[in-house]
Motif scaffolding. Structure first.
Motif, PDB file in Angstrom:
ATOM      1  N   LEU A  71       0.906  -1.193  -0.065  1.00 37.37           N
ATOM      2  CA  LEU A  71       0.037  -0.206  -0.017  1.00 37.37           C
ATOM      3  C   LEU A  71       0.985   1.176   0.068  1.00 37.37           C
ATOM      4  CD1 LEU A  71      -2.737   1.212   0.199  1.00 37.37           C
ATOM      5  CD2 LEU A  71      -2.579   1.103   2.734  1.00 37.37           C
ATOM      6  N   ASP A  72       0.751   2.190  -0.905  1.00 35.59           N
ATOM      7  CA  ASP A  72       1.571   3.223  -1.285  1.00 35.59           C
ATOM      8  C   ASP A  72       0.767   4.651  -0.904  1.00 35.59           C
ATOM      9  OD1 ASP A  72       3.214   5.358  -1.912  1.00 35.59           O
ATOM     10  OD2 ASP A  72       4.116   4.480  -3.571  1.00 35.59           O
ATOM     11  N   LEU A  73       0.715   5.206   0.156  1.00 43.55           N
ATOM     12  CA  LEU A  73       0.054   6.397   0.388  1.00 43.55           C
ATOM     13  C   LEU A  73       1.094   7.723   0.581  1.00 43.55           C
ATOM     14  CD1 LEU A  73      -2.193   4.794   3.216  1.00 43.55           C
ATOM     15  CD2 LEU A  73      -3.084   5.890   1.025  1.00 43.55           C
ATOM     16  N   THR A  74       2.139   7.574  -0.417  1.00 38.74           N
ATOM     17  CA  THR A  74       3.261   8.617  -0.275  1.00 38.74           C
ATOM     18  C   THR A  74       2.437  10.103  -0.649  1.00 38.74           C
ATOM     19  OG1 THR A  74       4.842   7.124  -0.747  1.00 38.74           O
ATOM     20  CG2 THR A  74       5.165   9.635  -1.189  1.00 38.74           C
ATOM     21  N   ALA A  75       2.955  11.181   0.085  1.00 36.79           N
ATOM     22  CA  ALA A  75       2.574  12.549  -0.106  1.00 36.79           C
ATOM     23  C   ALA A  75       1.139  12.677  -0.249  1.00 36.79           C
ATOM     24  CB  ALA A  75       3.191  13.024  -1.521  1.00 36.79           C
ATOM     25  N   ASN A  76       0.470  12.095   0.798  1.00 31.14           N
ATOM     26  CA  ASN A  76      -0.990  12.443   0.940  1.00 31.14           C
ATOM     27  C   ASN A  76      -1.046  13.620   2.016  1.00 31.14           C
ATOM     28  OD1 ASN A  76      -3.169  10.930  -0.904  1.00 31.14           O
ATOM     29  ND2 ASN A  76      -1.450   9.601  -0.455  1.00 31.14           N
ATOM     30  N   PHE A  77      -2.382  13.828   2.896  1.00 32.22           N
ATOM     31  CA  PHE A  77      -2.725  14.304   3.929  1.00 32.22           C
ATOM     32  C   PHE A  77      -3.161  13.826   5.321  1.00 32.22           C
ATOM     33  CE2 PHE A  77      -2.757  17.062   0.222  1.00 32.22           C
ATOM     34  CZ  PHE A  77      -2.106  18.409   0.587  1.00 32.22           C
ATOM     35  N   ILE A  78      -2.488  12.647   5.301  1.00 31.02           N
ATOM     36  CA  ILE A  78      -2.853  11.696   6.721  1.00 31.02           C
ATOM     37  C   ILE A  78      -2.347  12.154   7.776  1.00 31.02           C
ATOM     38  CG2 ILE A  78      -2.835   9.508   7.519  1.00 31.02           C
ATOM     39  CD1 ILE A  78      -2.588   8.320   4.806  1.00 31.02           C
ATOM     40  N   GLY A  79      -3.026  12.701   8.622  1.00 30.52           N
ATOM     41  CA  GLY A  79      -2.878  13.331   9.973  1.00 30.52           C
ATOM     42  C   GLY A  79      -3.285  12.320  11.216  1.00 30.52           C
ATOM     43  N   GLU A  80      -4.603  11.421  10.702  1.00 29.34           N
ATOM     44  CA  GLU A  80      -5.057  10.709  11.649  1.00 29.34           C
ATOM     45  C   GLU A  80      -4.342   9.599  11.709  1.00 29.34           C
ATOM     46  OE1 GLU A  80      -9.685   9.264  13.096  1.00 29.34           O
ATOM     47  OE2 GLU A  80      -9.316  10.940  11.493  1.00 29.34           O
ATOM     48  N   LEU A  81      -3.255   9.415  12.458  1.00 36.08           N
ATOM     49  CA  LEU A  81      -2.505   8.309  12.318  1.00 36.08           C
ATOM     50  C   LEU A  81      -3.061   6.922  12.772  1.00 36.08           C
ATOM     51  CD1 LEU A  81       0.421   7.082  11.483  1.00 36.08           C
ATOM     52  CD2 LEU A  81       1.196   7.833  13.731  1.00 36.08           C
ATOM     53  N   SER A  82      -3.851   7.164  13.909  1.00 34.62           N
ATOM     54  CA  SER A  82      -4.612   6.026  14.476  1.00 34.62           C
ATOM     55  C   SER A  82      -5.587   5.087  13.393  1.00 34.62           C
ATOM     56  CB  SER A  82      -5.425   6.421  15.664  1.00 34.62           C
ATOM     57  OG  SER A  82      -6.508   7.515  15.300  1.00 34.62           O
ATOM     58  N   SER A  83      -5.752   5.881  12.148  1.00 35.12           N
ATOM     59  CA  SER A  83      -6.584   5.243  11.220  1.00 35.12           C
ATOM     60  C   SER A  83      -5.859   3.928  10.771  1.00 35.12           C
ATOM     61  CB  SER A  83      -7.149   5.925  10.334  1.00 35.12           C
ATOM     62  OG  SER A  83      -6.029   6.417   9.383  1.00 35.12           O
ATOM     63  N   ILE A  84      -4.644   3.738  11.038  1.00 32.60           N
ATOM     64  CA  ILE A  84      -3.682   2.795  10.344  1.00 32.60           C
ATOM     65  C   ILE A  84      -4.167   1.225  11.005  1.00 32.60           C
ATOM     66  CG2 ILE A  84      -1.789   4.005   9.845  1.00 32.60           C
ATOM     67  CD1 ILE A  84      -0.469   2.497  12.099  1.00 32.60           C
ATOM     68  N   GLU A  85      -4.908   1.280  12.298  1.00 37.74           N
ATOM     69  CA  GLU A  85      -5.351   0.093  12.957  1.00 37.74           C
ATOM     70  C   GLU A  85      -6.466  -0.712  11.999  1.00 37.74           C
ATOM     71  OE1 GLU A  85      -7.120   1.452  16.471  1.00 37.74           O
ATOM     72  OE2 GLU A  85      -4.991   2.165  17.445  1.00 37.74           O
ATOM     73  N   ALA A  86      -7.047   0.205  11.061  1.00 31.96           N
ATOM     74  CA  ALA A  86      -7.945  -0.384   9.985  1.00 31.96           C
ATOM     75  C   ALA A  86      -7.203  -1.570   9.247  1.00 31.96           C
ATOM     76  CB  ALA A  86      -8.715   0.439   8.983  1.00 31.96           C
ATOM     77  N   LEU A  87      -5.680  -1.338   9.335  1.00 29.01           N
ATOM     78  CA  LEU A  87      -4.939  -2.288   8.398  1.00 29.01           C
ATOM     79  C   LEU A  87      -4.880  -3.537   9.012  1.00 29.01           C
ATOM     80  CD1 LEU A  87      -2.575   0.351   6.566  1.00 29.01           C
ATOM     81  CD2 LEU A  87      -4.563  -0.757   5.632  1.00 29.01           C
TER      82      LEU A  87
END
Length: 464
Positions: free
Chosen positions: A94-110
């Motif tokens: 999964l490549d999410l380079t150079a986006n605007f992800i600031g809600e880091l806790s959302s990676i728990e969905a992975l």
């Protein structure tokens, strides 16, 4: 207005699969200005690789039914949260380079993507949080590589030991970032409204300016030029303000920049199209009916007067690889017109020709267009051998008649011409046989001269 994924776009990008999308396994939809992700989970259920980088996608959606998806690239988009990927059971990268992800806790969905081995978050605001890497390593146990750096076993053990403390720090930094983002969204909304109001005022002023210049009929040409100059200066000033004004790098500013560039591009296209429509047509025939010589395509040509065959030949040097269907030849009695890709070439002929008998051909070597036009006035140049029995005065008469265009009438005059008298024909001696003289060879008889003192002596050898 949202630009979404269309079936036509997907089919055009599926050329390697004969434009079939139901069995498609890989597709690249990068740099398509896509703002909404949809339909792919219905059209392409067998997708394994999906490239969506460098678009304007704000949210990951409508991909959860892609059970076979192994690699998803959504770099350089406007994504702020990781979500809706639980159904991608085979996801490995999964490549999410150079986006605007600031809600880091959302990676728990992975956590439910048990086959996920590589994750790229570099260039996102969350990577600036303290404890960012430790939190990701401790949260996603199945991960082997983060931001192109392999995760060591010792690093994972240490991250798990400090996980409660690191998680608390991440939560605090997230809250601060979300408050900041709320302020940025309000500011972006305010700037957008100001820009709309300013644009509305500008349109109203432009309408008033147009009416002012339209009332001045005597200075219409000068007014158009000054009006265009005024608008160009105003547009340049607007461009300068837009690009020099400092703005934070947010999804809203990125989308606003895209909208501004697209709006300018459309405005230029509209101006270009209007200029094409307003461009006056090339004058081929004056109001008085005079045909003009015109060479809009700027082609070399040659005109030959073939007196021997009584015709005029035009050699037009059209482009060698130009399709013949782009040529339109029109031969008139006094002029010829050739349209080369819609551009007229017109030439006034030195003499009247026959349009119905004319022909046009393309040279197989040079590609030139050769138009052969027979002259309307037929002139027959007779090539006759004048008999030597005709008197000199008769020759002069023939020449004068030829110059004046009168035909010479041939008459049989017994006083001028002598005919053989059949009654006086006598067969010559020494000629044998019947028939024409020259068709039957003559028989030559040898005559022996007799000498008085000739003696035949057998002992004497014959003379050679």
């Amino acid at each position: 207005m949202f630009l979404s994924v269309t079936e036509d776009l997907v089919r055009r990008r599926a050329e390697h699969n004969n434009c079939e999308i139901f069995s498609l396994e890989e597709i690249s939809l990068h740099q398509q200005e896509i703002e909404k992700l949809e339909y792919l989970d219905k059209w392409c259920r067998d997708l394994k690789i999906l490239y969506l980088q460098n678009n304007l996608i704000p949210k990951i959606e409508n991909v959860s039914k892609l059970k076979k998806l192994e690699y998803l690239n959504v770099a350089l988009n406007n994504i702020e949260r990781i979500e809706n990927l639980e159904g991608c059971e085979e996801l490995k990268k999964l490549d999410l380079t150079a986006n605007f992800i600031g809600e880091l806790s959302s990676i728990e969905a992975l956590k439910y993507n048990i086959h996920l081995k590589e994750l790229f978050l570099v260039g996102n605001p969350c990577t600036e949080f303290e404890g960012y890497r430790q939190f990701v390593v401790a949260t996603l146990h199945q991960l082997k590589c983060l931001d192109s750096k392999e995760i060591e076993r010792s690093e994972r053990i240490q991250a798990l030991q400090n996980y409660p403390e690191v998680k608390q720090k991440i939560r605090e930094q997230e809250q601060a970032y979300l408050l900041k983002r709320a302020g940025e969204k309000e500011e972006a909304q305010r700037r957008m409204q100001e820009r709309k109001d300013k644009k509305q005022k500008q349109m109203e002023s432009n309408i008033g300016f147009d009416r002012l210049w339209n009332n001045k009929e005597n200075h219409q040409a000068e007014g158009d030029g000054e009006q265009e100059t005024w608008r160009r200066v105003d547009d340049d000033e607007e461009d300068r303000r837009f690009w020099e004004e400092p703005t934070p790098y947010t999804p809203e500013s990125r989308l606003e920049t895209h909208r501004y560039i697209e709006e300018k591009r459309r405005a230029k296209d509209n101006i270009r199209e209007s200029k094409k429509r307003e461009k006056p047509l090339q004058t081929l025939v004056t109001a008085e009916g005079k045909v003009l010589n015109v060479n809009v395509p700027k082609l070399h040509f040659s005109l030959k007067d073939d007196e021997e065959n009584n015709q005029i030949i035009l050699d037009l040097a059209v482009y060698r690889h130009l399709d013949t269907s782009l040529l339109n030849v029109d031969v008139q009695p006094t002029y010829i017109r050739v349209l080369v890709k819609g551009k007229p070439f017109q030439f006034v002929l030195p003499e009247e020709v026959k349009p119905d008998s004319s022909s046009a051909k393309r040279s197989q070597t040079t590609g030139h267009l050769v138009v052969t036009m027979p002259k309307a006035k037929e002139i027959i140049l007779a090539k006759q051998k004048v008999s030597t029995s005709i008197k000199h005065s008769d020759c002069n008469t023939l020449q004068k008649n030829a110059r004046s265009g009168q035909a010479e009438k041939l008459e049989v005059d017994p006083s001028k011409y002598s005919f053989p008298d059949v009654t006086k024909i006598i067969q010559e001696k020494g000629r044998i046989g019947q028939g024409p003289i020259r068709l039957q060879p003559e028989k030559i008889t040898e005559t022996k001269k007799s000498y008085v003192d000739f003696e035949n002596n057998e002992d004497v050898p014959p003379l050679i």
